[in-house]
Design a protein around this motif. Structure first.
Motif, PDB file in Angstrom:
ATOM      1  N   CYS A  87      -7.988  79.339  47.418  1.00 26.30           N
ATOM      2  CA  CYS A  87      -7.205  78.253  48.024  1.00 26.30           C
ATOM      3  C   CYS A  87      -5.718  78.438  47.693  1.00 26.30           C
ATOM      4  O   CYS A  87      -5.034  77.496  47.286  1.00 26.30           O
ATOM      5  N   THR A 112     -15.852  71.989  40.331  1.00 24.44           N
ATOM      6  CA  THR A 112     -14.415  72.009  40.563  1.00 24.44           C
ATOM      7  C   THR A 112     -13.844  73.214  39.828  1.00 24.44           C
ATOM      8  O   THR A 112     -14.124  73.420  38.646  1.00 24.44           O
ATOM      9  N   SER A 114     -10.405  75.017  38.689  1.00 21.20           N
ATOM     10  CA  SER A 114      -8.984  74.725  38.453  1.00 21.20           C
ATOM     11  C   SER A 114      -8.221  76.022  38.296  1.00 21.20           C
ATOM     12  O   SER A 114      -8.605  76.894  37.516  1.00 21.20           O
ATOM     13  N   ASP A 125      -6.736  72.187  42.035  1.00 26.26           N
ATOM     14  CA  ASP A 125      -8.201  72.136  42.001  1.00 26.26           C
ATOM     15  C   ASP A 125      -8.782  72.338  43.387  1.00 26.26           C
ATOM     16  O   ASP A 125      -8.189  71.933  44.388  1.00 26.26           O
ATOM     17  N   PHE A 126      -9.953  72.949  43.429  1.00 30.73           N
ATOM     18  CA  PHE A 126     -10.738  73.043  44.658  1.00 30.73           C
ATOM     19  C   PHE A 126     -12.205  73.073  44.271  1.00 30.73           C
ATOM     20  O   PHE A 126     -12.542  73.226  43.099  1.00 30.73           O
ATOM     21  N   ARG A 127     -13.077  72.890  45.251  1.00 33.70           N
ATOM     22  CA  ARG A 127     -14.515  72.907  44.983  1.00 33.70           C
ATOM     23  C   ARG A 127     -15.129  74.193  45.514  1.00 33.70           C
ATOM     24  O   ARG A 127     -14.827  74.636  46.618  1.00 33.70           O
ATOM     25  N   VAL A 143     -15.938  77.146  50.093  1.00 38.70           N
ATOM     26  CA  VAL A 143     -14.873  76.664  49.238  1.00 38.70           C
ATOM     27  C   VAL A 143     -14.174  75.539  49.986  1.00 38.70           C
ATOM     28  O   VAL A 143     -13.862  75.681  51.168  1.00 38.70           O
ATOM     29  N   ASP A 144     -13.963  74.415  49.306  1.00 35.16           N
ATOM     30  CA  ASP A 144     -13.253  73.282  49.906  1.00 35.16           C
ATOM     31  C   ASP A 144     -11.906  73.149  49.210  1.00 35.16           C
ATOM     32  O   ASP A 144     -11.830  72.751  48.055  1.00 35.16           O
ATOM     33  N   CYS A 145     -10.862  73.475  49.932  1.00 39.03           N
ATOM     34  CA  CYS A 145      -9.518  73.448  49.372  1.00 39.03           C
ATOM     35  C   CYS A 145      -8.881  72.061  49.400  1.00 39.03           C
ATOM     36  O   CYS A 145      -7.787  71.882  48.878  1.00 39.03           O
ATOM     37  N   GLY A 146      -9.559  71.082  50.012  1.00 39.88           N
ATOM     38  CA  GLY A 146      -9.025  69.726  50.089  1.00 39.88           C
ATOM     39  C   GLY A 146      -8.818  69.144  48.714  1.00 39.88           C
ATOM     40  O   GLY A 146      -9.502  69.487  47.752  1.00 39.88           O
ATOM     41  N   SER A 147      -7.856  68.237  48.608  1.00 37.12           N
ATOM     42  CA  SER A 147      -7.547  67.635  47.312  1.00 37.12           C
ATOM     43  C   SER A 147      -8.536  66.523  46.999  1.00 37.12           C
ATOM     44  O   SER A 147      -9.049  65.866  47.890  1.00 37.12           O
ATOM     45  N   ASP A 148      -8.839  66.352  45.731  1.00 38.68           N
ATOM     46  CA  ASP A 148      -9.687  65.246  45.283  1.00 38.68           C
ATOM     47  C   ASP A 148      -8.861  63.996  45.278  1.00 38.68           C
ATOM     48  O   ASP A 148      -7.684  63.987  44.944  1.00 38.68           O
TER      49      ASP A 148
END
Length: 149
Positions: A87, A112, A114, A125-127, A143-148
């Motif tokens: 990401c 997550t 980091s 952070d990403f998932r 991979v989910d690059c969206g923010s938490d």
């Protein structure tokens, strides 16, 4: 005569061996049946995989080639200017993998990840998602690059 009395006969040894073999075989069947019904990677195995996959500064060539699903390979190929697996566009200073959550019914686990930048002062952070199906080699699914948040 004393000598023969202290040793079991061949027939007795054969009978004991057969019973032992049958007992071991009968005990192994339920264990084998149970393992095929629940062949899933554990949170600990997923955590170890993600730590090995990402290493200290990102996945190496081997991980990028063999450690990701075919769908994720397509996603990576569609974004040559952006490192989808990290990401990011650059190499981080270091990487940490957080606690793994598993959703047994969805057959997926995630954590997550980091990444640390600018000497460790900035963090992103990403998932990372992994398939739980242990009948196949463990791979990064997405991979989910969206923010938490």
């Amino acid at each position: 005569m004393f000598r023969n009395a202290s040793r079991p006969t061949r027939l007795r040894l054969f009978a004991v061996g057969c019973v032992a073999a049958l007992g071991i075989g009968a005990a192994a069947v339920p264990a084998a049946a149970a393992s095929t019904a629940d062949d899933r990677y554990t949170a600990e195995e997923i955590h170890t995989f993600l730590e090995d996959f990402y290493g200290e500064q990102g996945p190496g060539d081997f991980a990028r080639k063999y450690g990701i699903s075919p769908q994720l390979k397509e996603k990576v190929a569609a974004s040559p200017e952006f490192d989808v697996l990290l990401c990011a566009q650059n190499i981080p200073v270091s990487i940490d993998v957080g606690a793994v959550t598993t959703a047994q019914s969805a057959r997926v686990g995630w954590a997550t990840v980091s990444t640390y930048w600018n000497g460790g002062s900035d963090k992103a952070d990403f998932r990372a998602y992994v398939d739980l199906d242990a009948t196949r080699p463990i791979q990064l699914l997405d991979v989910d690059c969206g923010s938490d948040g």
